[in-house]
Design a protein around this motif. Structure first.
Motif, PDB file in Angstrom:
ATOM      1  N   HIS A 151      27.829   3.909 -16.137  1.00 42.13           N
ATOM      2  CA  HIS A 151      27.609   4.957 -15.064  1.00 42.13           C
ATOM      3  C   HIS A 151      26.628   5.318 -14.439  1.00 42.13           C
ATOM      4  CE1 HIS A 151      27.189   9.395 -13.983  1.00 42.13           C
ATOM      5  NE2 HIS A 151      29.083   9.329 -14.343  1.00 42.13           N
ATOM      6  N   ALA A 152      27.309   5.408 -13.375  1.00 44.72           N
ATOM      7  CA  ALA A 152      26.251   5.610 -12.578  1.00 44.72           C
ATOM      8  C   ALA A 152      25.474   7.063 -11.860  1.00 44.72           C
ATOM      9  CB  ALA A 152      26.174   4.685 -11.695  1.00 44.72           C
ATOM     10  N   ASP A 153      24.097   7.174 -11.639  1.00 46.35           N
ATOM     11  CA  ASP A 153      23.928   8.277 -10.875  1.00 46.35           C
ATOM     12  C   ASP A 153      23.464   8.388  -9.667  1.00 46.35           C
ATOM     13  OD1 ASP A 153      24.213   9.291 -13.031  1.00 46.35           O
ATOM     14  OD2 ASP A 153      22.593  11.169 -13.015  1.00 46.35           O
ATOM     15  N   LEU A 154      24.201   8.433  -8.504  1.00 44.95           N
ATOM     16  CA  LEU A 154      23.562   8.607  -7.199  1.00 44.95           C
ATOM     17  C   LEU A 154      23.298   9.153  -6.403  1.00 44.95           C
ATOM     18  CD1 LEU A 154      27.196   5.731  -6.360  1.00 44.95           C
ATOM     19  CD2 LEU A 154      24.942   5.340  -6.963  1.00 44.95           C
ATOM     20  N   TYR A 155      22.241   9.868  -5.978  1.00 44.73           N
ATOM     21  CA  TYR A 155      21.444  10.581  -5.581  1.00 44.73           C
ATOM     22  C   TYR A 155      21.221  10.934  -4.103  1.00 44.73           C
ATOM     23  CZ  TYR A 155      17.940  14.158  -4.291  1.00 44.73           C
ATOM     24  OH  TYR A 155      17.024  14.779  -3.770  1.00 44.73           O
ATOM     25  N   GLU A 156      22.263  11.971  -3.429  1.00 49.87           N
ATOM     26  CA  GLU A 156      22.170  11.297  -1.949  1.00 49.87           C
ATOM     27  C   GLU A 156      20.958  11.841  -0.987  1.00 49.87           C
ATOM     28  OE1 GLU A 156      25.325  14.590  -0.323  1.00 49.87           O
ATOM     29  OE2 GLU A 156      25.506  14.520   1.458  1.00 49.87           O
ATOM     30  N   THR A 157      20.293  11.586  -0.029  1.00 50.51           N
ATOM     31  CA  THR A 157      19.234  11.047   0.581  1.00 50.51           C
ATOM     32  C   THR A 157      19.700  12.380   1.802  1.00 50.51           C
ATOM     33  OG1 THR A 157      19.698   9.273   1.837  1.00 50.51           O
ATOM     34  CG2 THR A 157      18.698   8.958  -0.345  1.00 50.51           C
ATOM     35  N   ARG A 158      18.418  12.795   2.732  1.00 46.91           N
ATOM     36  CA  ARG A 158      18.650  13.520   3.719  1.00 46.91           C
ATOM     37  C   ARG A 158      17.276  13.195   4.097  1.00 46.91           C
ATOM     38  NH1 ARG A 158      18.202  19.834   1.791  1.00 46.91           N
ATOM     39  NH2 ARG A 158      17.048  18.550  -0.124  1.00 46.91           N
ATOM     40  N   LYS A 159      17.770  13.241   5.659  1.00 44.35           N
ATOM     41  CA  LYS A 159      16.703  12.591   6.690  1.00 44.35           C
ATOM     42  C   LYS A 159      15.532  13.503   6.524  1.00 44.35           C
ATOM     43  CE  LYS A 159      17.491  10.222  10.754  1.00 44.35           C
ATOM     44  NZ  LYS A 159      18.286   9.881  12.372  1.00 44.35           N
ATOM     45  N   GLY A 160      14.591  12.666   6.803  1.00 43.40           N
ATOM     46  CA  GLY A 160      13.278  13.495   6.589  1.00 43.40           C
ATOM     47  C   GLY A 160      12.949  13.868   5.560  1.00 43.40           C
ATOM     48  N   HIS A 161      13.360  13.351   4.606  1.00 41.71           N
ATOM     49  CA  HIS A 161      13.002  14.289   3.286  1.00 41.71           C
ATOM     50  C   HIS A 161      12.602  12.806   1.987  1.00 41.71           C
ATOM     51  CE1 HIS A 161      14.781  18.372   4.852  1.00 41.71           C
ATOM     52  NE2 HIS A 161      13.989  18.679   3.330  1.00 41.71           N
ATOM     53  N   LYS A 162      11.819  12.991   1.395  1.00 40.13           N
ATOM     54  CA  LYS A 162      11.599  12.089   0.051  1.00 40.13           C
ATOM     55  C   LYS A 162      12.156  11.731  -0.396  1.00 40.13           C
ATOM     56  CE  LYS A 162       6.333  11.365   1.485  1.00 40.13           C
ATOM     57  NZ  LYS A 162       5.992  11.134   1.590  1.00 40.13           N
ATOM     58  N   VAL A 163      12.630  11.002  -1.112  1.00 42.83           N
ATOM     59  CA  VAL A 163      13.190  10.570  -2.447  1.00 42.83           C
ATOM     60  C   VAL A 163      11.716   9.451  -3.342  1.00 42.83           C
ATOM     61  CG1 VAL A 163      15.439  10.449  -0.824  1.00 42.83           C
ATOM     62  CG2 VAL A 163      14.310   8.762  -0.935  1.00 42.83           C
ATOM     63  N   SER A 164      12.689   9.921  -4.242  1.00 44.01           N
ATOM     64  CA  SER A 164      11.300   9.406  -5.254  1.00 44.01           C
ATOM     65  C   SER A 164      12.294   7.995  -6.185  1.00 44.01           C
ATOM     66  CB  SER A 164      11.235  10.113  -6.731  1.00 44.01           C
ATOM     67  OG  SER A 164      11.999  10.472  -7.309  1.00 44.01           O
ATOM     68  N   VAL A 165      12.265   6.426  -6.051  1.00 38.59           N
ATOM     69  CA  VAL A 165      13.054   5.751  -6.578  1.00 38.59           C
ATOM     70  C   VAL A 165      11.595   4.561  -7.197  1.00 38.59           C
ATOM     71  CG1 VAL A 165      14.861   5.603  -4.535  1.00 38.59           C
ATOM     72  CG2 VAL A 165      12.498   4.255  -4.329  1.00 38.59           C
ATOM     73  N   THR A 166      12.119   3.912  -8.180  1.00 43.61           N
ATOM     74  CA  THR A 166      11.444   3.026  -8.833  1.00 43.61           C
ATOM     75  C   THR A 166      11.469   1.011  -8.602  1.00 43.61           C
ATOM     76  OG1 THR A 166      12.552   4.119 -10.946  1.00 43.61           O
ATOM     77  CG2 THR A 166      11.140   1.831 -11.367  1.00 43.61           C
ATOM     78  N   VAL A 167      10.822   1.081  -8.359  1.00 45.87           N
ATOM     79  CA  VAL A 167      10.327  -0.152  -7.372  1.00 45.87           C
ATOM     80  C   VAL A 167       9.821  -1.107  -8.258  1.00 45.87           C
ATOM     81  CG1 VAL A 167      10.640   0.165  -5.046  1.00 45.87           C
ATOM     82  CG2 VAL A 167       8.518  -0.064  -6.342  1.00 45.87           C
ATOM     83  N   GLY A 168       9.937  -2.809  -8.148  1.00 46.66           N
ATOM     84  CA  GLY A 168       9.428  -3.169  -9.197  1.00 46.66           C
ATOM     85  C   GLY A 168       8.194  -4.380  -8.226  1.00 46.66           C
ATOM     86  N   VAL A 169       6.875  -4.551  -9.960  1.00 48.14           N
ATOM     87  CA  VAL A 169       5.804  -4.793  -8.990  1.00 48.14           C
ATOM     88  C   VAL A 169       6.573  -6.246  -8.900  1.00 48.14           C
ATOM     89  CG1 VAL A 169       3.313  -4.638  -9.764  1.00 48.14           C
ATOM     90  CG2 VAL A 169       5.140  -2.875 -10.147  1.00 48.14           C
ATOM     91  N   HIS A 170       5.890  -7.016  -7.805  1.00 48.51           N
ATOM     92  CA  HIS A 170       5.773  -8.368  -8.146  1.00 48.51           C
ATOM     93  C   HIS A 170       4.501  -9.241  -8.228  1.00 48.51           C
ATOM     94  CE1 HIS A 170      10.639  -8.456  -7.278  1.00 48.51           C
ATOM     95  NE2 HIS A 170      10.063  -8.075  -8.030  1.00 48.51           N
ATOM     96  N   LEU A 171       4.216 -10.398  -9.045  1.00 49.62           N
ATOM     97  CA  LEU A 171       3.078 -11.370  -8.914  1.00 49.62           C
ATOM     98  C   LEU A 171       3.099 -12.493  -7.468  1.00 49.62           C
ATOM     99  CD1 LEU A 171       1.898 -11.587 -12.531  1.00 49.62           C
ATOM    100  CD2 LEU A 171       1.359 -10.155 -11.474  1.00 49.62           C
ATOM    101  N   VAL A 172       2.773 -12.300  -6.982  1.00 48.31           N
ATOM    102  CA  VAL A 172       1.994 -12.916  -6.037  1.00 48.31           C
ATOM    103  C   VAL A 172       0.895 -14.679  -5.671  1.00 48.31           C
ATOM    104  CG1 VAL A 172       4.173 -12.748  -4.091  1.00 48.31           C
ATOM    105  CG2 VAL A 172       1.178 -11.548  -4.059  1.00 48.31           C
ATOM    106  N   GLY A 173       1.549 -15.402  -5.483  1.00 46.91           N
ATOM    107  CA  GLY A 173      -0.067 -16.049  -4.929  1.00 46.91           C
ATOM    108  C   GLY A 173       0.067 -16.935  -6.281  1.00 46.91           C
ATOM    109  N   ASP A 174      -1.199 -17.866  -6.692  1.00 42.45           N
ATOM    110  CA  ASP A 174      -1.516 -18.560  -7.613  1.00 42.45           C
ATOM    111  C   ASP A 174      -1.698 -17.938  -9.174  1.00 42.45           C
ATOM    112  OD1 ASP A 174      -1.251 -20.973  -5.631  1.00 42.45           O
ATOM    113  OD2 ASP A 174      -3.564 -20.914  -5.294  1.00 42.45           O
TER     114      ASP A 174
END
Lengths: 228, 137
Positions: A95-118
Motif C-alpha cells: 500500500h502507498a500513501d501519497l501526499y498532495e503538494t500545494r504550490k508555495g507550501h513546504k512538504v516533509s520528505v525523507t531523503v538519502g544521506v550518501h557518502l562521497v569522496g575517498d
C-alpha cells in the motif's frame, strides 16, 4: 534538485481487504492520496510503481500523478510519497500513501544521506571501520526544491571522529527534522574478536528452595557452554 | 553463548508460532542482513556459530549486529529417565523467529566480503534465509 517522476493512477471505489487483495492479484497497488480537499482512494500499477520506488527514487522525488476517474477524465496532481507498506517477507509493496503538494507550501520528505569522496583516513591508515549510521534524514522544503540526496564527505575522518546532522551541508531552503546531535557517519577503532562471556541465569525474585532449583536448572547449559 | 542474565520463570511452555515478524523486519544498522523466511527456533549455539563464521570472514573489515536474542528456555529430560517426575531441566536457550525477521546485520565491509560472510552465516542456521541489502534512497 530531484527530477519529477510521471505515474498513472485510477480512482478506486471499493475499500477493504477483499478489494485490496483483488487489486494486488490484478497487478495493482491500493493507494490513498490526501493533503488536498478530500482523501481519494486510488490504485497504481505495481510494476511501474515498484520500478519508480527502487530505481528512480520515488520515495523522495516529486511525482506527477495522472489520475483517471471513473468517468474517464484525467487530472494531473503533484504528490510525494508519504508512507509505504511492504510485505515483511517478500518486500512487495502492499500500500502507498501519497501526499498532495500545494504550490508555495513546504512538504516533509525523507531523503538519502550518501557518502562521497575517498575512504576516510582513519580507514586507510589507521585500520578503522567506517560506520554509516544515518542513511536517511527527514527534511522540510518546497516541493520543487527537494534534493536528490544529502552528500557527506567523510574522507578527513580519523579513528574516533564522527560527523553529526548539525555538520551536514544542506541546500538553501532545506530544513532538517532529525535531531542535530544524531551521528551520521563515524570511524570506529578495529575490534578484535572476543568470545562472549558465559553468564549464569538468575531467576528473578528467587528465594530459598526455588532459587536453588533455578540455579540447578541452568547448570546443564552452563556446563555445556564451557565445554564447547 | 547468549543467554538471559535474569529470568522470571525458569521453564516455559513450548508455544505456537504464527504470523509474520511485525517488528525487527527491516535493516536498521548495517548495509546487509539475513532475513529468515519461515518461523522456527534458533539456538544460542547456532547464533554464536553464525556470528563466528561472519566475524572470521570479515576479519577486521566490518561490524556485526545480532538482532535476535535467545530468551526462551528449552528443557530436556535426562537420558534413561522414566516418564513423569516433572518437567526436565533447562538444556539450552532459543530465539523464536517469525518470517521476515532480520537475524544479523553487517556493515562497514564491501559488497563481496559482506555477501561471503553472510552466506557463511546462513549455512550455520537451521531455517531458510535470504540475504537482503539496504535499498539506496
Amino acid at each position: 534538485m530531484s527530477t519529477t517522476i510521471v505515474l498513472s493512477a485510477t480512482v478506486r471505489s471499493g475499500s477493504g481487504k477483499g478489494v485490496a487483495r483483488k487489486l494486488r492479484a490484478a497487478g495493482r497497488i491500493p493507494a490513498v492520496m490526501y493533503g488536498g480537499d478530500l482523501a481519494v482512494s486510488l490504485s497504481v500499477p505495481e510494476r511501474e510503481f515498484t520500478r519508480a520506488y527502487t530505481h528512480d527514487g520515488a520515495n523522495h522525488a516529486l511525482i506527477a500523478l495522472n489520475i483517471t476517474d471513473e468517468a474517464g477524465r484525467t487530472e494531473t496532481k503533484k504528490v510525494v510519497l508519504r508512507s509505504l507498506q511492504q510485505d515483511e517477507v517478500t518486500g512487495r509493496i502492499v500500500h502507498a500513501d501519497l501526499y498532495e503538494t500545494r504550490k508555495g507550501h513546504k512538504v516533509s520528505v525523507t531523503v538519502g544521506v550518501h557518502l562521497v569522496g575517498d575512504e576516510p583516513i582513519g580507514v586507510i591508515e589507521e585500520e578503522g571501520i567506517l560506520q554509516h549510521l544515518l542513511h536517511e534524514v527527514e527534511i522540510d522544503c518546497l516541493p520543487e526544491a527537494i534534493p536528490d540526496s544529502i552528500e557527506v564527505d567523510a574522507s578527513a575522518l580519523h579513528v574516533g571522529e564522527s560527523i553529526h546532522v548539525a555538520d551536514l551541508k544542506l541546500p538553501e531552503g532545506v530544513h532538517v527534522h532529525t535531531s542535530a546531535d544524531t551521528t551520521v557517519v563515524a570511524v570506529l577503532a578495529p575490534r578484535v574478536e572476543e568470545e562472549p562471556e558465559v553468564v549464569e541465569t538468575v531467576l528473578e525474585g528467587a528465594e530459598g528452595a526455588e532459587g536453588t532449583e533455578g540455579a540447578e536448572g541452568t547448570e546443564g547449559a552452563e556446563g555445556e557452554a564451557s565445554e564447547s | 553463548m547468549l543467554s538471559p542474565k535474569k529470568i522470571r520463570h525458569r521453564k516455559t511452555f513450548k508455544g505456537r508460532m504464527k504470523g509474520v515478524a511485525n517488528r525487527g523486519a527491516t535493516l536498521e544498522f548495517g548495509d546487509y542482513g539475513i532475513k529468515v523466511l519461515t518461523c522456527g527456533w534458533i539456538t544460542s549455539r547456532q547464533i554464536e556459530a553464525a556470528r563466528v563464521a561472519m566475524t572470521r570472514h570479515v576479519k577486521r573489515g566490518g561490524k556485526v549486529w545480532i538482532r535476535i536474542f535467545p530468551d526462551k528456555p528449552i528443557t530436556k529430560k535426562a537420558q534413561e529417565t522414566r516418564m513423569g517426575k516433572g518437567k526436565g531441566s533447562v538444556e539450552y536457550w532459543v530465539a523464536v523467529v517469525r518470517p521476515g525477521r532480520i537475524l544479523f546485520e553487517l556493515g562497514g565491509a564491501d559488497d563481496e566480503l559482506s555477501m561471503g560472510a553472510l552466506s557463511r552465516a546462513v549455512a550455520k542456521l537451521p531455517l531458510p534465509c535470504r540475504i537482503v541489502k539496504r535499498e539506496e534512497l
